[in-house]
Design an enzyme around this catalytic site. Structure first.
Site, PDB file in Angstrom:
ATOM      1  N   GLY A  73       0.815  -1.218   0.000  1.00  0.00           N
ATOM      2  CA  GLY A  73       0.000   0.000   0.000  1.00  0.00           C
ATOM      3  C   GLY A  73       0.843   1.260   0.000  1.00  0.00           C
ATOM      4  N   ALA A  74       1.973   1.214  -0.704  1.00  0.00           N
ATOM      5  CA  ALA A  74       2.908   2.345  -0.647  1.00  0.00           C
ATOM      6  C   ALA A  74       2.731   3.331  -1.797  1.00  0.00           C
ATOM      7  CB  ALA A  74       4.349   1.841  -0.592  1.00  0.00           C
TER       8      ALA A  74
ATOM      9  N   ASP B  96      -2.154  -7.356  -5.209  1.00  0.00           N
ATOM     10  CA  ASP B  96      -3.379  -7.248  -4.422  1.00  0.00           C
ATOM     11  C   ASP B  96      -3.189  -8.131  -3.194  1.00  0.00           C
ATOM     12  OD1 ASP B  96      -5.869  -7.382  -3.277  1.00  0.00           O
ATOM     13  OD2 ASP B  96      -6.901  -8.076  -5.100  1.00  0.00           O
ATOM     14  N   VAL B  97      -3.096  -7.525  -2.013  1.00  0.00           N
ATOM     15  CA  VAL B  97      -2.855  -8.333  -0.811  1.00  0.00           C
ATOM     16  C   VAL B  97      -4.061  -9.212  -0.466  1.00  0.00           C
ATOM     17  CG1 VAL B  97      -1.137  -6.736   0.151  1.00  0.00           C
ATOM     18  CG2 VAL B  97      -3.545  -6.549   0.877  1.00  0.00           C
TER      19      VAL B  97
ATOM     20  N   ASN C 296       1.036  -2.312   5.340  1.00  0.00           N
ATOM     21  CA  ASN C 296       0.415  -0.988   5.457  1.00  0.00           C
ATOM     22  C   ASN C 296      -0.882  -0.876   4.656  1.00  0.00           C
ATOM     23  OD1 ASN C 296       0.678   2.201   5.688  1.00  0.00           O
ATOM     24  ND2 ASN C 296       0.445   1.709   3.516  1.00  0.00           N
TER      25      ASN C 296
ATOM     26  N   SER D 181      -3.923   0.655  14.533  1.00  0.00           N
ATOM     27  CA  SER D 181      -4.548   1.977  14.653  1.00  0.00           C
ATOM     28  C   SER D 181      -5.027   2.167  16.084  1.00  0.00           C
ATOM     29  CB  SER D 181      -5.751   2.089  13.709  1.00  0.00           C
ATOM     30  OG  SER D 181      -6.469   3.289  13.952  1.00  0.00           O
TER      31      SER D 181
ATOM     32  N   TYR E 145     -13.435  -1.775  10.014  1.00  0.00           N
ATOM     33  CA  TYR E 145     -12.060  -1.250  10.053  1.00  0.00           C
ATOM     34  C   TYR E 145     -11.462  -1.422  11.448  1.00  0.00           C
ATOM     35  CZ  TYR E 145      -8.230   2.147   9.852  1.00  0.00           C
ATOM     36  OH  TYR E 145      -6.995   2.751   9.922  1.00  0.00           O
TER      37      TYR E 145
ATOM     38  N   ILE F 159      -3.715  10.855  11.114  1.00  0.00           N
ATOM     39  CA  ILE F 159      -2.632  11.304  10.246  1.00  0.00           C
ATOM     40  C   ILE F 159      -3.265  11.921   9.008  1.00  0.00           C
ATOM     41  CG2 ILE F 159      -0.553  10.601   8.983  1.00  0.00           C
ATOM     42  CD1 ILE F 159      -0.388   9.983  12.045  1.00  0.00           C
TER      43      ILE F 159
HETATM   44  N1  LIG Z   1      -4.386   7.962   8.045  1.00  0.00           N
HETATM   45  C1  LIG Z   1      -4.672   7.747   9.310  1.00  0.00           C
HETATM   46  O1  LIG Z   1      -5.120   8.641  10.041  1.00  0.00           O
HETATM   47  C2  LIG Z   1      -4.450   6.386   9.904  1.00  0.00           C
HETATM   48  C3  LIG Z   1      -4.744   6.209  11.276  1.00  0.00           C
HETATM   49  C4  LIG Z   1      -4.530   4.962  11.845  1.00  0.00           C
HETATM   50  C5  LIG Z   1      -4.035   3.919  11.095  1.00  0.00           C
HETATM   51  N2  LIG Z   1      -3.763   4.107   9.772  1.00  0.00           N
HETATM   52  C6  LIG Z   1      -3.250   2.940   9.023  1.00  0.00           C
HETATM   53  O2  LIG Z   1      -2.124   3.328   8.247  1.00  0.00           O
HETATM   54  C7  LIG Z   1      -2.111   2.589   7.022  1.00  0.00           C
HETATM   55  C8  LIG Z   1      -2.076   3.556   5.837  1.00  0.00           C
HETATM   56  O3  LIG Z   1      -3.192   4.428   5.926  1.00  0.00           O
HETATM   57  P1  LIG Z   1      -3.399   5.618   4.902  1.00  0.00           P
HETATM   58  O4  LIG Z   1      -4.309   6.593   5.548  1.00  0.00           O
HETATM   59  O5  LIG Z   1      -2.110   6.062   4.346  1.00  0.00           O
HETATM   60  O6  LIG Z   1      -4.235   4.872   3.765  1.00  0.00           O
HETATM   61  P2  LIG Z   1      -4.510   5.263   2.231  1.00  0.00           P
HETATM   62  O7  LIG Z   1      -5.935   4.909   1.976  1.00  0.00           O
HETATM   63  O8  LIG Z   1      -4.058   6.674   1.950  1.00  0.00           O
HETATM   64  O9  LIG Z   1      -3.563   4.278   1.427  1.00  0.00           O
HETATM   65  C9  LIG Z   1      -3.805   2.909   1.425  1.00  0.00           C
HETATM   66  C10 LIG Z   1      -2.957   2.287   0.342  1.00  0.00           C
HETATM   67  O10 LIG Z   1      -3.296   0.894   0.287  1.00  0.00           O
HETATM   68  C11 LIG Z   1      -3.447   0.522  -1.068  1.00  0.00           C
HETATM   69  N3  LIG Z   1      -4.309  -0.664  -1.184  1.00  0.00           N
HETATM   70  C12 LIG Z   1      -5.666  -0.729  -1.034  1.00  0.00           C
HETATM   71  N4  LIG Z   1      -6.090  -1.979  -1.264  1.00  0.00           N
HETATM   72  C13 LIG Z   1      -4.979  -2.726  -1.539  1.00  0.00           C
HETATM   73  C14 LIG Z   1      -4.785  -4.088  -1.864  1.00  0.00           C
HETATM   74  N5  LIG Z   1      -5.815  -4.946  -1.968  1.00  0.00           N
HETATM   75  N6  LIG Z   1      -3.527  -4.527  -2.095  1.00  0.00           N
HETATM   76  C15 LIG Z   1      -2.471  -3.658  -2.029  1.00  0.00           C
HETATM   77  N7  LIG Z   1      -2.608  -2.351  -1.721  1.00  0.00           N
HETATM   78  C16 LIG Z   1      -3.854  -1.883  -1.491  1.00  0.00           C
HETATM   79  C17 LIG Z   1      -4.053   1.761  -1.718  1.00  0.00           C
HETATM   80  O11 LIG Z   1      -3.930   1.731  -3.133  1.00  0.00           O
HETATM   81  C18 LIG Z   1      -3.244   2.864  -1.038  1.00  0.00           C
HETATM   82  O12 LIG Z   1      -2.025   3.109  -1.728  1.00  0.00           O
HETATM   83  C19 LIG Z   1      -3.374   1.722   7.023  1.00  0.00           C
HETATM   84  O13 LIG Z   1      -3.043   0.409   7.464  1.00  0.00           O
HETATM   85  C20 LIG Z   1      -4.270   2.410   8.040  1.00  0.00           C
HETATM   86  O14 LIG Z   1      -5.173   1.523   8.658  1.00  0.00           O
HETATM   87  C21 LIG Z   1      -3.971   5.298   9.154  1.00  0.00           C
END
Ligand SMILES: NC(=O)c1ccc[n+]([C@@H]2O[C@H](COP(=O)([O-])OP(=O)(O)OC[C@H]3O[C@@H](n4cnc5c(N)ncnc54)[C@H](O)[C@@H]3O)[C@@H](O)[C@H]2O)c1
Length: 262
Positions: free
Chosen positions: A18-19, A71-72, A98, A155, A168, A201
């Site tokens: 998910g990078a 696709d994970v 991630n 989270s 979630y 975040i």
């Molecule tokens: N942003 C926040 O406030 C926050 C808070 C707590 C935890 N998190 C955790 O941090 C991590 C990243 O969050 P974020 O806000 O950057 O998310 P985001 O939605 O911005 O990015 C998620 C990424 O995962 C990819 N993705 C989705 N489905 C996928 C799949 N099947 N296979 C591979 N990749 C896939 C997407 O294309 C995207 O690049 C997540 O695990 C989220 O639960 C985020």
């Protein structure tokens, strides 16, 4: 050895799922800047917050970074990802789970197909990546007692409830458990496994993430006088990847500006 050498990841082979966007993109950037070879594993190269795709941007800047469409949610994709990385680099040192999806609904509005989808990506995706990675890691030689490191993104919303977001929050609570189980089952074989639990975040994502009511609640819950940035999380991941954190395993590190302390 200088203390900063602990954070030099030269020669380390990493995968970040998910990078393409958000926190995962920041993690890939930080690990590449620290000298690691990084594979960006995602279903897309599109950057939600805008900008050049993570891997091509970093490659152009001279870093050892490649994209693998993964696709994970698919065991076949995950198995291919791990074997491609090992074929290319000979080992896998660091896995960062991630990738995530969201579909915020309370219990009575959550249909079963969506429930399974969220759990399949957020929880089973981490399970699949951990399984294929640990299988490889326990076969490779240890460096400074460590055969491999896993960092799972959980989270604060797996510890306290995520308002109106049952799947979630459940997936994130289970990811924290998965972390503890792997840490204890595979410590003897040199696997270090930790979770990082971000608070709010700001990633540039729209929708619910940018809803003023959600932001107001996050601001009121966060003692630190700003919300989190993707690099706040990426720096914590770097610490968990470094030899400074080897005796820390099975932990869940909050990166939340004090949300869970207040
Ligand atoms: N942003 C926040 O406030 C926050 C808070 C707590 C935890 N998190 C955790 O941090 C991590 C990243 O969050 P974020 O806000 O950057 O998310 P985001 O939605 O911005 O990015 C998620 C990424 O995962 C990819 N993705 C989705 N489905 C996928 C799949 N099947 N296979 C591979 N990749 C896939 C997407 O294309 C995207 O690049 C997540 O695990 C989220 O639960 C985020």
């Amino acid at each position: 050895m200088k203390i900063q050498d602990n954070f030099n990841l030269s020669g380390k082979v990493c995968i970040v799922t998910g990078a393409a966007s958000g926190i995962g993109r920041a993690i890939a950037i930080r690990l590449a800047q620290s000298g690691a070879s990084v594979t960006v594993a995602d279903v897309t190269t599109d950057v939600i917050e805008g900008g050049e795709p993570t891997a091509s941007m970093l490659e152009k800047a001279g870093f050892d970074v490649q994209f693998r469409h993964t696709d994970v949610g698919s065991t076949a994709d995950v198995e291919t990802l791990i074997s491609d990385v090992v074929d290319r680099s000979g080992r896998l040192d660091i896995l960062v789970n991630n990738a995530c999806v969201r579909h915020a609904r309370p219990l009575l509005e959550m249909d079963e197909a969506q429930w399974h989808h969220i759990l399949n990506i957020n929880l089973s995706g981490a399970f699949r990546c951990c399984k294929a990675s640990v299988r490889q890691m326990i076969r490779q030689s240890a460096i400074d007692d460590v055969r491999g490191r896993i960092i799972n993104l959980s989270s604060q919303h797996g510890i306290i409830s995520a308002p109106g977001d049952i799947a979630y929050g459940t997936s994130k609570a289970a990811v924290a458990y998965l972390t503890r189980q792997i840490a204890s089952d595979y410590a003897a074989q040199g696997i270090v496994c930790n979770a990082i639990a971000p608070g709010k975040i700001q990633t540039g994502a729209g929708g619910r993430a940018a809803d003023p009511a959600v932001l107001d609640r996050a601001i009121s819950r966060t003692p630190w006088p700003r919300l989190g940035r993707p690099m706040d999380v990426a720096n914590a991941v770097l610490f968990m990847c470094s030899s400074s954190s080897t005796f820390i395993t099975g932990a869940e590190l909050m990166v939340d500006g004090g949300w869970m302390a207040a």
